[in-house]
Each structure stands twice: as structure tokens, then as C-alpha cells.
Write a protein that holds these residues in place. Structure first.
Motif, PDB file in Angstrom:
ATOM      1  N   TYR A  97      39.871  57.211  38.612  1.00 40.98           N
ATOM      2  CA  TYR A  97      39.733  56.255  39.715  1.00 40.98           C
ATOM      3  C   TYR A  97      40.709  55.082  39.590  1.00 40.98           C
ATOM      4  O   TYR A  97      40.638  54.132  40.372  1.00 40.98           O
ATOM      5  CB  TYR A  97      38.291  55.730  39.774  1.00 40.98           C
ATOM      6  CG  TYR A  97      37.304  56.797  40.175  1.00 40.98           C
ATOM      7  CD1 TYR A  97      37.118  57.127  41.514  1.00 40.98           C
ATOM      8  CD2 TYR A  97      36.588  57.502  39.220  1.00 40.98           C
ATOM      9  CE1 TYR A  97      36.229  58.120  41.885  1.00 40.98           C
ATOM     10  CE2 TYR A  97      35.696  58.495  39.575  1.00 40.98           C
ATOM     11  CZ  TYR A  97      35.525  58.800  40.908  1.00 40.98           C
ATOM     12  OH  TYR A  97      34.651  59.797  41.279  1.00 40.98           O
TER      13      TYR A  97
ATOM     14  N   TYR B  17      34.709  46.539  39.148  1.00 36.28           N
ATOM     15  CA  TYR B  17      35.729  47.021  38.219  1.00 36.28           C
ATOM     16  C   TYR B  17      35.579  46.456  36.809  1.00 36.28           C
ATOM     17  O   TYR B  17      35.899  47.127  35.826  1.00 36.28           O
ATOM     18  CB  TYR B  17      37.124  46.703  38.769  1.00 36.28           C
ATOM     19  CG  TYR B  17      37.531  47.609  39.899  1.00 36.28           C
ATOM     20  CD1 TYR B  17      37.830  48.950  39.665  1.00 36.28           C
ATOM     21  CD2 TYR B  17      37.599  47.134  41.206  1.00 36.28           C
ATOM     22  CE1 TYR B  17      38.197  49.792  40.700  1.00 36.28           C
ATOM     23  CE2 TYR B  17      37.973  47.968  42.257  1.00 36.28           C
ATOM     24  CZ  TYR B  17      38.264  49.299  41.993  1.00 36.28           C
ATOM     25  OH  TYR B  17      38.619  50.132  43.023  1.00 36.28           O
ATOM     26  N   THR B  18      35.099  45.219  36.680  1.00 40.86           N
ATOM     27  CA  THR B  18      34.961  44.641  35.342  1.00 40.86           C
ATOM     28  C   THR B  18      33.999  45.452  34.486  1.00 40.86           C
ATOM     29  O   THR B  18      34.318  45.849  33.351  1.00 40.86           O
ATOM     30  CB  THR B  18      34.468  43.187  35.433  1.00 40.86           C
ATOM     31  OG1 THR B  18      35.444  42.395  36.116  1.00 40.86           O
ATOM     32  CG2 THR B  18      34.247  42.610  34.038  1.00 40.86           C
TER      33      THR B  18
ATOM     34  N   PHE C  67      33.064  48.440  35.094  1.00 39.38           N
ATOM     35  CA  PHE C  67      33.642  49.786  35.008  1.00 39.38           C
ATOM     36  C   PHE C  67      34.494  49.907  33.744  1.00 39.38           C
ATOM     37  O   PHE C  67      34.344  50.846  32.949  1.00 39.38           O
ATOM     38  CB  PHE C  67      34.480  50.058  36.260  1.00 39.38           C
ATOM     39  CG  PHE C  67      35.394  51.246  36.168  1.00 39.38           C
ATOM     40  CD1 PHE C  67      34.922  52.527  36.399  1.00 39.38           C
ATOM     41  CD2 PHE C  67      36.742  51.084  35.862  1.00 39.38           C
ATOM     42  CE1 PHE C  67      35.771  53.632  36.327  1.00 39.38           C
ATOM     43  CE2 PHE C  67      37.599  52.175  35.787  1.00 39.38           C
ATOM     44  CZ  PHE C  67      37.106  53.452  36.022  1.00 39.38           C
ATOM     45  N   PHE C  68      35.381  48.946  33.524  1.00 38.25           N
ATOM     46  CA  PHE C  68      36.246  48.988  32.344  1.00 38.25           C
ATOM     47  C   PHE C  68      35.464  48.718  31.060  1.00 38.25           C
ATOM     48  O   PHE C  68      35.817  49.238  29.991  1.00 38.25           O
ATOM     49  CB  PHE C  68      37.392  47.990  32.496  1.00 38.25           C
ATOM     50  CG  PHE C  68      38.453  48.430  33.468  1.00 38.25           C
ATOM     51  CD1 PHE C  68      39.199  49.576  33.230  1.00 38.25           C
ATOM     52  CD2 PHE C  68      38.697  47.705  34.629  1.00 38.25           C
ATOM     53  CE1 PHE C  68      40.175  49.988  34.124  1.00 38.25           C
ATOM     54  CE2 PHE C  68      39.667  48.113  35.531  1.00 38.25           C
ATOM     55  CZ  PHE C  68      40.411  49.261  35.282  1.00 38.25           C
TER      56      PHE C  68
ATOM     57  N   ILE D  17      31.975  51.857  39.892  1.00 44.48           N
ATOM     58  CA  ILE D  17      32.825  51.039  40.762  1.00 44.48           C
ATOM     59  C   ILE D  17      32.058  50.570  41.993  1.00 44.48           C
ATOM     60  O   ILE D  17      32.121  49.392  42.379  1.00 44.48           O
ATOM     61  CB  ILE D  17      34.078  51.836  41.176  1.00 44.48           C
ATOM     62  CG1 ILE D  17      34.996  52.033  39.970  1.00 44.48           C
ATOM     63  CG2 ILE D  17      34.839  51.113  42.293  1.00 44.48           C
ATOM     64  CD1 ILE D  17      36.173  52.944  40.239  1.00 44.48           C
TER      65      ILE D  17
ATOM     66  N   HIS E 268      43.671  48.684  45.117  1.00 44.43           N
ATOM     67  CA  HIS E 268      42.865  47.467  45.251  1.00 44.43           C
ATOM     68  C   HIS E 268      43.667  46.229  44.844  1.00 44.43           C
ATOM     69  O   HIS E 268      43.507  45.144  45.423  1.00 44.43           O
ATOM     70  CB  HIS E 268      41.605  47.599  44.389  1.00 44.43           C
ATOM     71  CG  HIS E 268      40.832  46.326  44.220  1.00 44.43           C
ATOM     72  ND1 HIS E 268      40.053  45.788  45.225  1.00 44.43           N
ATOM     73  CD2 HIS E 268      40.721  45.472  43.158  1.00 44.43           C
ATOM     74  CE1 HIS E 268      39.494  44.669  44.794  1.00 44.43           C
ATOM     75  NE2 HIS E 268      39.883  44.453  43.544  1.00 44.43           N
TER      76      HIS E 268
ATOM     77  N   PHE F 279      41.931  51.592  41.903  1.00 44.90           N
ATOM     78  CA  PHE F 279      42.038  50.241  41.361  1.00 44.90           C
ATOM     79  C   PHE F 279      43.420  49.656  41.634  1.00 44.90           C
ATOM     80  O   PHE F 279      43.553  48.479  42.003  1.00 44.90           O
ATOM     81  CB  PHE F 279      41.756  50.276  39.857  1.00 44.90           C
ATOM     82  CG  PHE F 279      41.963  48.962  39.159  1.00 44.90           C
ATOM     83  CD1 PHE F 279      41.149  47.872  39.429  1.00 44.90           C
ATOM     84  CD2 PHE F 279      42.980  48.817  38.223  1.00 44.90           C
ATOM     85  CE1 PHE F 279      41.336  46.652  38.774  1.00 44.90           C
ATOM     86  CE2 PHE F 279      43.177  47.610  37.570  1.00 44.90           C
ATOM     87  CZ  PHE F 279      42.353  46.526  37.848  1.00 44.90           C
TER      88      PHE F 279
END
Length: 431
Positions: free
Chosen positions: A45, A177-178, A180-181, A172, A52, A49
Motif C-alpha cells: 500500500y 498511516y502513522t 500503519f507504519f 490505513i 497521498h 501513501f
């Protein structure tokens, strides 16, 4: 002249035949493969990102492909180092690189040079994890169970990939995203910690067959090159189908060839499920005495399937062809890898494992470029016809190496017998 066919007289259960220590090490590798590829498939994904962040689709595609470069360049070296110094060190390093990249991605707010650096880090991390794990499987699984061992290893990868792709989208959409990582970094932490336990399996080495690669015998080199060629074309076929089947179905709909849309999952999902099932249920037969026949049937079947793809005109025919593809491909990949690895000596097995992963990746990524050009200028049908020719050439070379090798073995045996007769005759003359 020593000829070792290394064929099992009967089908034996792999796990019942392994020692407790080997079994524990093998299951640890499977668990690590599952977790690592779960985190890796979440990174599918990343293009979303990058868009984005404001990148173009073309730039996002380039960033995705960027990580492949270190993998292709360093696979052989990674396998060699894993074989020489132990897989666990490289696996630890690779997961540290992935962990660091995941945390640094949290700080990114635009597509800057840092993003390119992080993608290269992830590429190096991948080659430090995947090839050494594969090398560990090749090291600890005995030759008479090599195809099964590789098959179950790839099943763990597939299930990890499937779960990670599901988890990634979920993370996500619901967490951002934060987090997610952070999840990706957590998975890499688990793998890094597990790599310490992998250290205990480093002394478990099952040597290759007699007269294997690394010794002065050109015949084995020839057989290895034949198997590697088959891995290359398998990668090309598999990668091209995964990337172009959905586009092909859309093209048929827009051009009026079919009246009802065929979803890509009608081929891809069913095919991948079949791959996993055939390896899980039929894996024990891949090391049996009829493995040569199985490989021949699968090679012919795969050629037929590539041709039949041009006759898909509905969801039903798509499912049927995809199940056929999954069945043939599902056994071919682990059996061909096992074929190569049982022809090499322990000292060079790591480098050969790296070569196998590199060649598959080159085929997976590289032939798709050729196929895309053919599809653009001649159409998708000719693209699939070209795949038939591409695979047929690789398979023919594979069988040619076996034929030449068998002839050399026969000539060596005859020469040995003639020498024995000559020496016995000399003794008689002296008497």
C-alpha cells in the motif's frame, strides 16, 4: 563415477522423519516467514501513501520498483554470506533496516530524497531476510524432503502475504498511516527477536548429493543451469499473469469480446488458493520416486494453460483455467528449486539459493516488461502466445540438460568399465 539419483522408494511423511531440533528450527523459519511477509505485503500500500504525499502515479511506480534493484544485485552475495556466516545475522540486519525505514516513514510529509533512500533501505532489508531464510530451509531440510520443505515454506509466505494485504488496508482506513507504519515496525521487531533463536539451527546442515556442484564435475553444473532456467521462466509466467490478467479482462470487456465483466479475483484468488492447497495436500508426493513424471506433467500442463487463457470468456472458464494453473505451477516451483539445491554442495548452496531467488525475481519483473510491449503492439492474445514460446524454450533447455547429463553419465560408466577390462587384461598378460 558415482551416480546418486537420491530418489525415495516410497512417500514418507516429512515431519515424522525430522529430528526434534530440526523440526523446531523449521517451524521457527515458517513463523518468521509468515510474520515477515505479512509486514512486507502491508507495504504493497506504499503507492497509495506516495500519492497521498503528492507524488504522481508514475513516480509512485518508480518508487515501488526501486527496491527491486538491491534485491537483484545482492541476492547471490546475501546467500553466500548466509551460508558462510549464518543466516541469523543477515535476518537481524534486514529487520533492523525495515524497522528503521518504517519509523522514518512516519516523519515523511513529502516525496523527498529521503523517500528514495528509505526504499533502497527496504530493498536491502528484503534481500537480507528472504534469501537467508530460504538458505536456512535449504540447509536444514534433508535432500529427500527438499521439495516438501520448500513447498511448506512458500505456503507460509503466501498466507503471510494474504493476511498482511488485508491488515494493511484495514490499518490505513481505520488507524491512519502513522499507526500503519508502527504495526509494520512491530512485526519487524518480532522477526528481529526471533532471529536470535534461528542461530541455534546454523549447525544443522544436510550436505548435497555426491558429485555435486563445487566439485570438478561439469555434469552437475549443467543440471543446475537447466533448473535455474526453469525457475527464470516460471518467474516470468507467474509475474506476467499476476500483473496482466486483470488488465486483460478489462480489455475484453471494453472491446466487446465479453458481455459481462470478469473480476480479476476470479483468476488470481482462486489460482493462488489452489497453489497453496496443492502444496499443502500434494507436497509429500513431490519428493517421491515419480517426481520426474510429476514435473513433466506440470510442464506440459502449464503450457496448455497459457494457451487456454485466450479462450476465457466467463467467470466459470476463468475459475477452471486458474485452478489448472494453480495446480501445475504450485508443484513446479518447489520441485524445481529442490531439484537444483539437491545438485549442489553445502559450501555453495547459499550462493545458489541467492541465484534462484534472483532469477525468479528477474523473470517476475523482467518478462512483464517484454509482455507489456507485445500486448501493446500485437494484443493480449499474442502476449499469451509469446509466453507459451518463452516457457517452452526454457522447459526444452531444462530437459536438454538432463539428456546431455544422462549421456555423459552413461559414457563415464562405459569408460570406467572399459578401463577395468583393460587393467584386468594387462594383469592376465603379465601372468
Amino acid at each position: 563415477m558415482i551416480i546418486n539419483n537420491n530418489k525415495a522408494d516410497k512417500v514418507e511423511p516429512m515431519f515424522k522423519s525430522l529430528s526434534q531440533k530440526t523440526k523446531a528450527s523449521y517451524f521457527l523459519i515458517l513463523a518468521m516467514a509468515f510474520i515477515y511477509f505479512s509486514s512486507g505485503s502491508m507495504l504493497l500500500y506504499l503507492p497509495k501513501f506516495f500519492v497521498h504525499l503528492g507524488s504522481t502515479k508514475q513516480e509512485a511506480g518508480f518508487l515501488v520498483a526501486l527496491s527491486v534493484i538491491p534485491f537483484v544485485l545482492l541476492s547471490i552475495l546475501s546467500g553466500h554470506l548466509a551460508n558462510k556466516f549464518g543466516s541469523w545475522r543477515l535476518v537481524l540486519l534486514g529487520n533492523i533496516l525495515h524497522f528503521s525505514a518504517a519509523l522514518l516513514f512516519i516523519t515523511v510529509d513529502e516525496v523527498s530524497p529521503l523517500v528514495y533512500l528509505l526504499r533502497i533501505m527496504q530493498g536491502i532489508g528484503h534481500v537480507c531476510v528472504f534469501t537467508p531464510l530460504f538458505t536456512s530451509v535449504a540447509r536444514i531440510v534433508p535432500d529427500n524432503f527438499k521439495a516438501q520443505g520448500i513447498g511448506y515454506f512458500t505456503i507460509a509466505i503466501q498466507f503471510g502475504t494474504a493476511s498482511g494485504s488485508f491488515l494493511g488496508e484495514l490499518a490505513i482506513n481505520n488507524l491512519g498511516y502513522t499507526k500503519f507504519f508502527l504495526i509494520v515496525a512491530f512485526m519487524n521487531t518480532l522477526c528481529a527477536l526471533a532471529s536470535g533463536y534461528l542461530r541455534g539451527s546454523e549447525d544443522e546442515t544436510h550436505a548435497g548429493t555426491a558429485n555435486s556442484l563445487g566439485e570438478p564435475n561439469g555434469t552437475k553444473w549443467l543440471l543446475v543451469f537447466g533448473g535455474m532456467t526453469l525457475i527464470l521462466v516460471l518467474g516470468g509466467v507467474f509475474g506476467t499473469l499476476l500483473q496482466f490478467i486483470p488488465v486483460y479482462f478489462d480489455e475484453m470487456l471494453t472491446s466487446g469480446v465479453i458481455a459481462e465483466a470478469i473480476p480479476g479475483r476470479a483468476f488470481l484468488t482462486s489460482g493462488l488458493i489452489t497453489v497453496a492447497c496443492i502444496r499443502l495436500l500434494g507436497g509429500k508426493y513431490s519428493d517421491g520416486k515419480h517426481k520426474g513424471v510429476i514435473v513433466a506433467v506440470c510442464n506440459i500442463g502449464l503450457l496448455v494453460v497459457l494457451y487456454l487463457i485466450t479462450y476465457i470468456d466467463s467467470i466459470t472458464t476463468s475459475l477452471l483455467v486458474s485452478i489448472m494453473f494453480g495446480g501445475f505451477y504450485g508443484l513446479l516451483y518447489p520441485m524445481t528449486n529442490a531439484y537444483v539445491l539437491t545438485k549442489v554442495g553445502a559450501k555453495v548452496r547459499g550462493a545458489v539459493t541467492g541465484s534462484l531467488t534472483m532469477l525468479f525475481e528477474i523473470g517476475f519483473r523482467g518478462y512483464a516488461l517484454v509482455a507489456g510491449i507485445v500486448a501493446h503492439h500485437l494484443g493480449f492474445e499474442w502476449m499469451f502466445y509469446s509466453m507459451v514460446v518463452f516457457y517452452a524454450v526454457g522447459a526444452l533447455f531444462y530437459y536438454l540438460t538432463i539428456l546431455v547429463s544422462s549421456r555423459r553419465d552413461f559414457e563415464d560408466v562405459v569408460t570406467d568399465e572399459d578401463q577395468t577390462v583393460f587393467e584386468e587384461g594387462m594383469v592376465v598378460d603379465k601372468e
